[in-house]
Design a protein around this motif. Structure first.
Motif, short mmCIF file in Angstrom:
data_model
loop_
_atom_site.label_atom_id
_atom_site.label_comp_id
_atom_site.label_asym_id
_atom_site.label_seq_id
_atom_site.Cartn_x
_atom_site.Cartn_y
_atom_site.Cartn_z
N TRP A 12 46.45 96.11 87.32
CA TRP A 12 46.73 94.67 87.43
C TRP A 12 46.93 94.05 86.05
CZ3 TRP A 12 42.34 90.65 88.33
CH2 TRP A 12 42.88 89.36 88.40
N LEU A 13 46.04 94.40 85.11
CA LEU A 13 46.17 93.86 83.75
C LEU A 13 47.48 94.29 83.12
CD1 LEU A 13 45.23 92.53 81.13
CD2 LEU A 13 43.95 94.63 80.61
N GLN A 14 47.80 95.57 83.21
CA GLN A 14 49.02 96.07 82.59
C GLN A 14 50.26 95.44 83.20
OE1 GLN A 14 48.71 100.33 82.91
NE2 GLN A 14 46.95 100.46 81.54
N ALA A 15 50.25 95.28 84.54
CA ALA A 15 51.40 94.68 85.22
C ALA A 15 51.53 93.20 84.86
CB ALA A 15 51.26 94.84 86.72
N THR A 16 50.41 92.50 84.82
CA THR A 16 50.43 91.07 84.48
C THR A 16 50.87 90.86 83.04
OG1 THR A 16 48.63 90.66 86.05
CG2 THR A 16 49.07 88.96 84.42
N TYR A 17 50.32 91.67 82.15
CA TYR A 17 50.68 91.55 80.73
C TYR A 17 52.16 91.87 80.53
CZ TYR A 17 50.88 92.60 75.75
OH TYR A 17 51.23 92.63 74.43
N ALA A 18 52.64 92.93 81.18
CA ALA A 18 54.05 93.31 81.06
C ALA A 18 54.96 92.19 81.57
CB ALA A 18 54.32 94.60 81.82
N ARG A 19 54.57 91.57 82.68
CA ARG A 19 55.39 90.50 83.26
C ARG A 19 55.53 89.33 82.30
NH1 ARG A 19 53.81 86.85 88.61
NH2 ARG A 19 55.58 85.40 88.44
N TYR A 20 54.42 88.86 81.76
CA TYR A 20 54.47 87.66 80.91
C TYR A 20 54.82 87.99 79.46
CZ TYR A 20 52.80 85.15 84.93
OH TYR A 20 52.70 84.59 86.19
N SER A 21 54.89 89.27 79.13
CA SER A 21 55.40 89.67 77.81
C SER A 21 56.91 89.51 77.74
CB SER A 21 55.01 91.12 77.51
OG SER A 21 53.64 91.23 77.28
N ARG A 22 57.53 89.43 78.89
CA ARG A 22 59.00 89.27 78.94
C ARG A 22 59.43 87.80 79.02
NH1 ARG A 22 58.22 93.80 82.49
NH2 ARG A 22 58.24 92.40 84.30
N ILE A 23 58.44 86.90 79.06
CA ILE A 23 58.76 85.47 79.17
C ILE A 23 58.41 84.78 77.86
CG2 ILE A 23 58.25 83.33 80.42
CD1 ILE A 23 57.51 85.03 82.83
N ALA A 55 49.00 98.92 71.40
CA ALA A 55 49.22 97.88 72.40
C ALA A 55 47.89 97.44 72.97
CB ALA A 55 50.13 98.39 73.51
N LEU A 56 47.68 96.13 73.09
CA LEU A 56 46.43 95.57 73.58
C LEU A 56 45.23 96.07 72.77
CD1 LEU A 56 46.98 95.63 77.46
CD2 LEU A 56 47.11 93.67 75.90
N THR A 57 45.44 96.20 71.47
CA THR A 57 44.36 96.57 70.55
C THR A 57 43.82 95.33 69.83
OG1 THR A 57 46.07 97.09 68.92
CG2 THR A 57 45.16 98.93 70.17
N ASP A 58 44.17 94.17 70.33
CA ASP A 58 43.79 92.90 69.71
C ASP A 58 42.27 92.73 69.70
OD1 ASP A 58 46.75 91.47 70.09
OD2 ASP A 58 46.16 92.74 71.77
N HIS A 59 41.74 92.22 68.59
CA HIS A 59 40.31 91.97 68.50
C HIS A 59 40.01 91.08 67.31
CE1 HIS A 59 40.99 95.38 65.78
NE2 HIS A 59 39.92 94.97 65.12
N TYR A 60 38.80 90.52 67.31
CA TYR A 60 38.32 89.75 66.16
C TYR A 60 37.20 90.52 65.51
CZ TYR A 60 35.74 86.29 63.46
OH TYR A 60 35.08 85.64 62.44
N ASP A 61 37.28 90.67 64.19
CA ASP A 61 36.25 91.39 63.43
C ASP A 61 35.39 90.37 62.70
OD1 ASP A 61 34.70 92.91 61.77
OD2 ASP A 61 36.34 94.15 61.00
N PRO A 72 52.90 94.14 68.86
CA PRO A 72 53.77 93.37 69.77
C PRO A 72 53.35 91.91 69.89
CG PRO A 72 53.21 95.50 70.72
CD PRO A 72 52.33 95.33 69.53
N ASN A 73 52.05 91.65 69.99
CA ASN A 73 51.58 90.28 70.14
C ASN A 73 51.68 89.49 68.85
OD1 ASN A 73 50.93 90.52 72.86
ND2 ASN A 73 48.86 91.24 72.44
N TYR A 74 51.55 90.15 67.73
CA TYR A 74 51.63 89.49 66.43
C TYR A 74 53.01 88.86 66.23
CZ TYR A 74 51.20 88.86 61.34
OH TYR A 74 51.14 88.32 60.07
N ALA A 81 51.60 86.97 74.59
CA ALA A 81 51.20 87.09 73.19
C ALA A 81 50.40 85.87 72.74
CB ALA A 81 52.42 87.28 72.30
N LEU A 82 50.85 84.70 73.15
CA LEU A 82 50.14 83.48 72.77
C LEU A 82 48.76 83.40 73.42
CD1 LEU A 82 52.88 82.77 71.58
CD2 LEU A 82 52.60 80.45 72.47
#
Length: 216
Positions: A12-23, A55-61, A72-74, A81-82
């Motif tokens: 579900w996460l991968q599908a949702t992320y993929a969908r809104y990554s194209r918008i 991909a989806l390695t986003d984090h705060y240190d 990709p999100n950067y 991404a936003l």
């Protein structure tokens, strides 16, 4: 059953992320630009924003005061991404405000890492040696990892809430685009719920084995 539910949530996460990554968002802003703008609005110019591989390695240190966004999100102007960028900045805001669950999570991270790595192995060794005491130690170590996952829930939900508020308040996303951001963050949050449920199920399974050995 829990394992299957976890797989479904990951899909579900991968599908949702993929969908809104194209918008793309209507303001054509990238994840990095939005992250820096929110940080500036909160007076957190000391927090860096950097790209990180994967991909989806986003984090705060919190140790280096760095928001790391997957490449990709950067650079992407997508709604996904936003959402992710604002979420990670949410952790930076938590850190700056001394958000207690974030501090507790960071404090127990070393023990949690040790527990998730050694706990199952110690349990298995105890199982083969028929040493219930050793098995119990393994369970307690693994429980430390589950505790970390439990504390992670309010941390992640709060960061997502802050993200949605900032995206709306600062007009980074239109009302129509906010639905996509909310969908991405909701799907991501559920992966943490699934991870905790999976760990609790594993602990209960371990406990049932120990109890069975003691009753023999």
């Amino acid at each position: 059953m829990v394992f299957i539910a976890t797989l479904i949530i990951q899909f579900w996460l991968q599908a949702t992320y993929a969908r809104y990554s194209r918008i793309a968002n209507s303001r054509d802003l990238t994840g990095a630009e939005v992250a820096k703008a929110i940080l500036d609005a909160y007076g957190l110019q000391n927090v860096r924003v950097e790209p990180t591989p994967g991909a989806l390695t986003d984090h705060y240190d919190p140790t280096t005061k760095t928001v790391r966004l997957s490449e990709p999100n950067y650079a992407s102007p997508s709604a996904a991404a936003l959402a992710v960028a604002a979420h990670e900045v949410g952790h930076a805001i938590q850190d700056a405000k001394g958000y207690a669950p974030l501090r507790i999570r960071h404090a127990i991270l070393p023990v949690a890492n040790l527990g998730s790595t050694l706990g199952p192995w110690i349990f298995i060794i105890g199982l083969f040696m028929n040493a219930t005491g050793l098995m119990s130690i393994g369970i307690w170590l693994f429980a430390a990892a589950a505790l970390f996952q439990l504390i992670t829930l309010p941390v992640e939900f709060d960061a997502s809430s802050r993200a949605l508020v900032n995206l709306r308040k600062m007009n980074f996303l239109s009302p129509g685009e906010m639905g996509g951001a909310r969908a991405v963050l909701t799907a991501a949050a559920m992966t943490y719920v699934a991870a905790l449920a999976n760990s609790l199920a594993q602990i209960l399974y371990y406990v049932s084995i120990v109890q069975g050995r003691r009753e023999e």
